[in-house]
Write an enzyme that holds these catalytic residues in place. Structure first.
Site, PDB file in Angstrom:
ATOM      1  N   THR A   1      -8.467   6.962  -2.218  1.00  0.00           N
ATOM      2  CA  THR A   1      -9.987   6.658  -2.628  1.00  0.00           C
ATOM      3  C   THR A   1     -10.802   7.043  -2.086  1.00  0.00           C
ATOM      4  O   THR A   1     -11.871   7.253  -2.964  1.00  0.00           O
ATOM      5  CB  THR A   1      -9.870   5.068  -1.482  1.00  0.00           C
TER       6      THR A   1
ATOM      7  N   HIS B   1       0.904  -0.785  -0.347  1.00  0.00           N
ATOM      8  CA  HIS B   1       0.002  -0.446  -0.439  1.00  0.00           C
ATOM      9  C   HIS B   1       0.838   1.474  -0.176  1.00  0.00           C
ATOM     10  O   HIS B   1       0.009   2.277   0.306  1.00  0.00           O
ATOM     11  CB  HIS B   1      -0.928   0.114   1.438  1.00  0.00           C
TER      12      HIS B   1
ATOM     13  N   LYS C   1     -14.814   8.522  -3.732  1.00  0.00           N
ATOM     14  CA  LYS C   1     -15.498   8.447  -2.717  1.00  0.00           C
ATOM     15  C   LYS C   1     -16.398  10.189  -3.403  1.00  0.00           C
ATOM     16  O   LYS C   1     -17.464  10.415  -3.566  1.00  0.00           O
ATOM     17  CB  LYS C   1     -15.611   9.040  -1.626  1.00  0.00           C
TER      18      LYS C   1
ATOM     19  N   LYS D   1      -8.020  13.836   4.453  1.00  0.00           N
ATOM     20  CA  LYS D   1      -7.271  12.987   4.741  1.00  0.00           C
ATOM     21  C   LYS D   1      -6.319  13.093   5.343  1.00  0.00           C
ATOM     22  O   LYS D   1      -6.134  14.473   6.028  1.00  0.00           O
ATOM     23  CB  LYS D   1      -6.686  12.200   2.746  1.00  0.00           C
ATOM     24  N   ARG D   2      -5.638  11.733   5.708  1.00  0.00           N
ATOM     25  CA  ARG D   2      -4.130  12.477   6.518  1.00  0.00           C
ATOM     26  C   ARG D   2      -3.409  13.271   5.931  1.00  0.00           C
ATOM     27  O   ARG D   2      -3.034  13.060   4.669  1.00  0.00           O
ATOM     28  CB  ARG D   2      -3.632  10.826   7.141  1.00  0.00           C
TER      29      ARG D   2
ATOM     30  N   LYS E   1       1.361  14.608   0.520  1.00  0.00           N
ATOM     31  CA  LYS E   1      -0.422  14.600   0.130  1.00  0.00           C
ATOM     32  C   LYS E   1      -0.212  15.661   0.018  1.00  0.00           C
ATOM     33  O   LYS E   1      -1.419  16.326  -0.815  1.00  0.00           O
ATOM     34  CB  LYS E   1      -1.822  14.427   0.828  1.00  0.00           C
TER      35      LYS E   1
HETATM   36  C1  26W Z   1       3.742   1.072  10.018  1.00  0.00           C
HETATM   37  C2  26W Z   1       3.389   1.867   9.443  1.00  0.00           C
HETATM   38  C3  26W Z   1       2.418   2.220   8.974  1.00  0.00           C
HETATM   39  C4  26W Z   1       0.870   1.474   9.025  1.00  0.00           C
HETATM   40  C5  26W Z   1      -0.201   1.999   7.781  1.00  0.00           C
HETATM   41  C6  26W Z   1       2.684   2.362   7.178  1.00  0.00           C
HETATM   42  C7  26W Z   1       2.509   1.939   6.340  1.00  0.00           C
HETATM   43  C8  26W Z   1       0.749   2.583   6.529  1.00  0.00           C
HETATM   44  C9  26W Z   1      -0.566   2.840   5.483  1.00  0.00           C
HETATM   45  C10 26W Z   1       0.169   1.584   4.443  1.00  0.00           C
HETATM   46  C11 26W Z   1      -0.533   3.287   4.791  1.00  0.00           C
HETATM   47  C12 26W Z   1      -1.851   3.557   4.430  1.00  0.00           C
HETATM   48  O1  26W Z   1      -2.298   3.557   4.274  1.00  0.00           O
HETATM   49  N1  26W Z   1      -2.009   3.887   2.219  1.00  0.00           N
HETATM   50  C13 26W Z   1      -2.659   4.104   1.827  1.00  0.00           C
HETATM   51  O2  26W Z   1      -3.565   2.945   1.815  1.00  0.00           O
HETATM   52  C14 26W Z   1      -4.988   3.092   0.919  1.00  0.00           C
HETATM   53  C15 26W Z   1      -5.420   1.737   0.708  1.00  0.00           C
HETATM   54  O3  26W Z   1      -4.720   1.226  -0.359  1.00  0.00           O
HETATM   55  C16 26W Z   1      -4.246   3.693  -0.612  1.00  0.00           C
HETATM   56  O4  26W Z   1      -5.211   4.295  -1.657  1.00  0.00           O
HETATM   57  C17 26W Z   1      -3.772   4.894   0.138  1.00  0.00           C
HETATM   58  O5  26W Z   1      -3.097   5.970  -1.648  1.00  0.00           O
HETATM   59  C18 26W Z   1      -2.502   4.517   0.471  1.00  0.00           C
HETATM   60  O6  26W Z   1      -1.863   6.031   1.069  1.00  0.00           O
END
Ligand code: 26W
Length: 827
Positions: free
Chosen positions: A671, A370, A675, A563-564, A569
């Site tokens: 995503t 992701h 939406k 978004k975050r 971003k």
């Molecule tokens: C370990 C710390 C950590 C925690 C969560 C690193 C990375 C994450 C996630 C992978 C971050 C995340 O939410 N990524 C998002 O995933 C969405 C679903 O696929 C995508 O639509 C977003 O572009 C992506 O940033």
């Protein structure tokens, strides 16, 4: 159990879905589950009674679905995710059940206020952002499609923190979402698994001389206890299960250990071990090598796999058909320890040889990536892993050794390749690369949008792609239209049902049928009326929000970035544009710029200082702009606190313009982009993530694309990016940045925003200034279009009409075909 018992329905427990029966059921639960009378009942008591009445109506289908899975024994998909952002419970259940009207009528008939009840609804915020919400959309689609699926996750006691804005700064407070109980979950104290940590490995051999491993001297062991949450499909007979793990002390189950003298200390140590599932780590773009997080990941994975093996063994005596019955999807690398854990369980517990265990593992697992941000890729130091999970480290080393041996045979002498694909990174700290482990231990690796999957193959993991040419694939993300249109936008849903019927709820491609109405004046008017009513509803939330209490004008262009908060971003780009507009309005009060309200919402990771400062800058600009009588009717900036699924449901239907402006190559998919477009917002965006596919669907004329492509971003980087150049060249940019730098928005702390200036002007990885001019120009086109309501409305309709491919139903069908080989098992 005796048949006569099961068949006798106690008269006190009303069944059926008529208004009166549901009403009686709610009253029954108020009395017998809450032990309250209508006189003494609190709002929460009523909420719980309604919840139990609704849950009762799911139970039969739930049990039935699980029995069907047991007897028919189809291949199942297990979705392993450390995060699920399911949103509000009651409202969620009511969308999918075909007796929503009856429940609402029953609530009214009881003299209760539906709005009050809705406000007591509990939001389980068990995730950070995109990845967690995706998992929830996927659970909805799997149940709706009748897929034999189960989700596994963590029952954090504290979900994503509650964001307060105090003096313009983000302040995190604990989200104690379980405080009042969660009536939708079922505790399963009988599904309980021991989880071990620390200790060492002892190697011996059995009578035949086969090596055996014993993990000995483990300590701080805990038990994983299951809580089940039902996941109903839309208007069908399927209710799948989401099983969330909670840590329980082993001591509770081991009375002897209380006999060690110091009773109080023993009880308090029991408490300590339960901290394991206490809190969700609030990072989504920055990996921190915290021991507790590693333990959480292992706890989650081990409990889930023990449970999956137990279920498999009910129907099978050998492991031969395991991969024919079980598919496991790893939602990012957070659950990647499942690979060595399955190896361990098969070898050390089930006494299967390495080769068999490895073949089973690779045939069972698939991994979704992701993110390509290097700081988000998980690595665990070997020292830590050695201490916490000694047996797993040993297995990982063996996996790596076998794999590197094969690579050496295929590519003799290619040390550069060996270094890249090794699971073990030597420098700067000897570490385990979880993505490499996940790729090697899975049969399929997928990215979440076409560009992202390309980047994975060609830029991030080219060596793996060469070694495993068929392993990488793409499945573009999707969203569930049941939540992101039907439930959050009733006005638009009604218009759609009137115009094209309601088939879109389970087949989003039917939105295509709208295209022929894109120029229909009558339909356009109704479309605009819907948007206006949603903008008024949103303005109402902002007026009522205790932290905002602000009046905004629904005739403004509602420009939305939700978004975050992260530098990649580029909330700063959007904010700089707001400052530019402010200056233009100030300079030329009579100019005919379109009035806008720029809205932001999102959380910053608590340790991410620049992101938190970006929030402070947004709120400071808002403060200045909104209080300037010269501009207040033309420009508003709003930061909506505590962005959540529920807030998103309120904001998205009211948006005119969707900001999807990440540096090309950095947003895996996005995503929110889907939406917003589904709800009729037009997108201003870069050629990044799923924006590219959205552009392909809606057509170049119906989206505002600007900025460098990901290829150009790479070129500029290799050439050397010099932000100063853009600053010197562009007058409006320089002016805006100088205001930020000189304390125009922070007169009491003139240097407060210096770190932001530095982040933009000194080697900015996210190249905000490189895209500034082209963004500002695009925004002019946005304005021009907004002045022609017919043209705008036409494009808005065409956007929504083109969102068919972005349903999570499509995504799940592709996972089933391309990765899982799992098929629907409808009743
Ligand atoms: C370990 C710390 C950590 C925690 C969560 C690193 C990375 C994450 C996630 C992978 C971050 C995340 O939410 N990524 C998002 O995933 C969405 C679903 O696929 C995508 O639509 C977003 O572009 C992506 O940033």
């Amino acid at each position: 159990m005796n048949d006569s018992v099961t068949n006798t329905k106690p008269s006190s427990l009303p069944e059926g879905n008529s208004v009166d029966v549901i009403k009686d059921s709610i009253s029954h639960h108020l009395k017998y589950s809450q032990a309250k009378s209508p006189r003494t009942a609190t709002l929460m008591d009523h909420y719980n009674s309604i919840a139990f009445a609704v849950r009762d109506r799911l139970v039969e289908k739930w049990i039935d679905t699980q029995n069907r899975y047991f007897t028919k024994d189809p291949k199942r998909i297990y979705y392993l995710s450390m995060e699920y952002l399911v949103g509000r419970a009651l409202s969620n259940y009511l969308v999918n059940l075909d007796f929503k009207k009856e429940v609402c009528r029953a609530i009214e008939k009881l003299g209760l206020d539906l709005e009050n009840i809705e406000q007591s609804d509990i939001e389980a915020g068990l995730g950070n952002g995109g990845l967690g919400r995706l998992a929830a959309c996927f659970m909805d689609s799997m149940a709706t499609l009748g897929i034999p699926a189960a989700g596994y996750g963590m029952r954090y006691e504290y979900g994503i923190f509650y964001q307060k804005i105090i003096d313009g700064f983000q302040v995190e407070t604990a989200d104690n979402w379980l405080r009042k109980g969660y009536p939708w979950e079922l505790p399963r104290p009988d599904y309980l698994y021991p989880i071990r940590f620390y200790g060492r490995v002892q190697h011996t051999s059995d009578k035949e001389g086969y090596g055996i491993c014993h993990w000995v001297d483990s300590h701080d062991d805990v038990m994983a206890m299951a809580y089940d949450v039902p996941i109903p499909g839309y208007h069908n007979q399927t209710v799948n299960n989401l099983r969330l793990w909670s840590a329980r002390s082993t001591r509770e189950f081991d009375l002897d250990s209380f006999n060690e003298g110091d009773y109080v200390q023993a009880v308090s140590r029991k408490h300590e071990s339960e901290t394991l599932s206490k809190v969700l780590y609030p990072n989504d773009s920055n990996m921190q090598g915290k021991e507790l997080r590693l333990k959480q990941e292992y706890f989650f994975v081990s409990a889930s796999l023990q449970d999956i093996l137990r279920r498999y063994k009910r129907n099978h005596s050998t492991f031969e058909s395991f991969p024919k019955k079980v598919a496991i999807q790893l939602n990012d690398t957070h659950p990647a320890l499942a690979i060595p854990e399955l190896m361990r369980l098969l070898m050390d517990r089930e006494h299967r040889p390495w080769e068999e265990a490895w073949e089973i593992a690779v045939k069972t697992f698939a991994y979704t990536n992701h993110t390509v941000l290097p700081e988000a890729l998980e690595k665990w130091s070997v020292d830590l892993m050695q201490r916490v999970l000694p047996r797993h480290l040993e297995i990982i080393y063996q996996i790596n050794q076998n794999f590197l041996n094969r690579v050496q045979v295929q590519h003799p002498g290619n040390n550069a390749m060996l270094e890249k694909v090794s699971i073990v990174e030597e420098q700067p700290v000897k570490s385990i690369r979880m993505s490499n482990l996940a790729i090697i231990g899975s049969h399929t690796v997928n990215g979440v949008a076409a560009l992202h999957s390309d980047i994975l193959k060609n830029r991030v993991f080219p060596e793996f792609n060469k070694l495993f040419p068929n392993r990488f694939t793409n499945i573009t993300n999707g969203i569930t239209q049941r939540l992101w249109l039907k439930s959050c936008n009733p006005a638009l849903s009604d218009l759609l049902n009137d115009t094209i019927g309601d088939g879109w709820v389970t087949d989003l491609n039917q939105m295509q049928k709208l295209k022929k109405f894109a120029d229909d004046e009558e339909f356009q008017k109704r479309w605009r009326d819907v948007k206006m009513s949603n903008k008024k509803r949103l303005a109402g939330y902002i007026r009522e929000d205790r932290a905002l209490r602000m009046e905004i004008n629904p005739h403004h262009l509602f420009d939305v970035q939700v978004k975050r908060i992260h530098e990649y971003k580029r909330q700063l780009l959007c904010l700089l544009h707001a400052i530019v507009l402010y200056n233009r309005f100030k300079e030329n009060p009579n100019c005919d710029h379109v009035p806008r309200t720029v809205m932001f919402a999102g959380k910053a990771a608590p340790g991410y200082d620049v992101a938190k400062l970006i929030i402070k800058l947004i709120t400071s600009v808002a403060d200045k702009v909104n209080h300037d009588v010269q501009t207040a009717d033309k420009l508003r900036v709003v930061f909506i606190p505590n962005y959540s699924v529920n807030k998103a449901e309120g904001i998205i239907p009211g948006a005119d313009l969707s900001e999807q402006i990440s540096t090309a190559g950095m947003e895996a998919s996005g995503t929110g982009n889907m939406k917003l477009a589904l709800n009729g917002a037009l997108t201003i965006g870069t050629l990044d993530g799923a924006n590219i596919e959205i552009k392909n669907e809606v057509g170049d004329d119906n989206i505002f694309i600007f900025g460098l492509t990901s290829g150009q971003v790479d070129e500029v980087k290799t050439r050397g990016y010099n932000p100063r150049e853009y600053y010197e060249k562009n007058h409006e940019l320089r002016r805006a940045l100088d205001m930020v730098r000189d304390g125009y928005f922070s007169p009491d702390h003139p240097h407060l925003f210096q770190p932001i200036i530095d982040s933009l002007l000194v080697k900015d990885r996210f190249m905000v200034l490189a895209d500034f001019a082209s963004y500002i120009e695009k925004q002019k086109e946005v304005e021009a279009l907004f002045l022609s309501p017919k043209e705008w409305t036409r494009k808005s309709i065409l956007n929504a009409a083109s969102m068919g491919p972005f349903s999570s139903d499509r995504a799940i069908r592709q996972y089933c075909q391309k990765i899982w080989d799992v098929h629907p098992l409808p009743k």
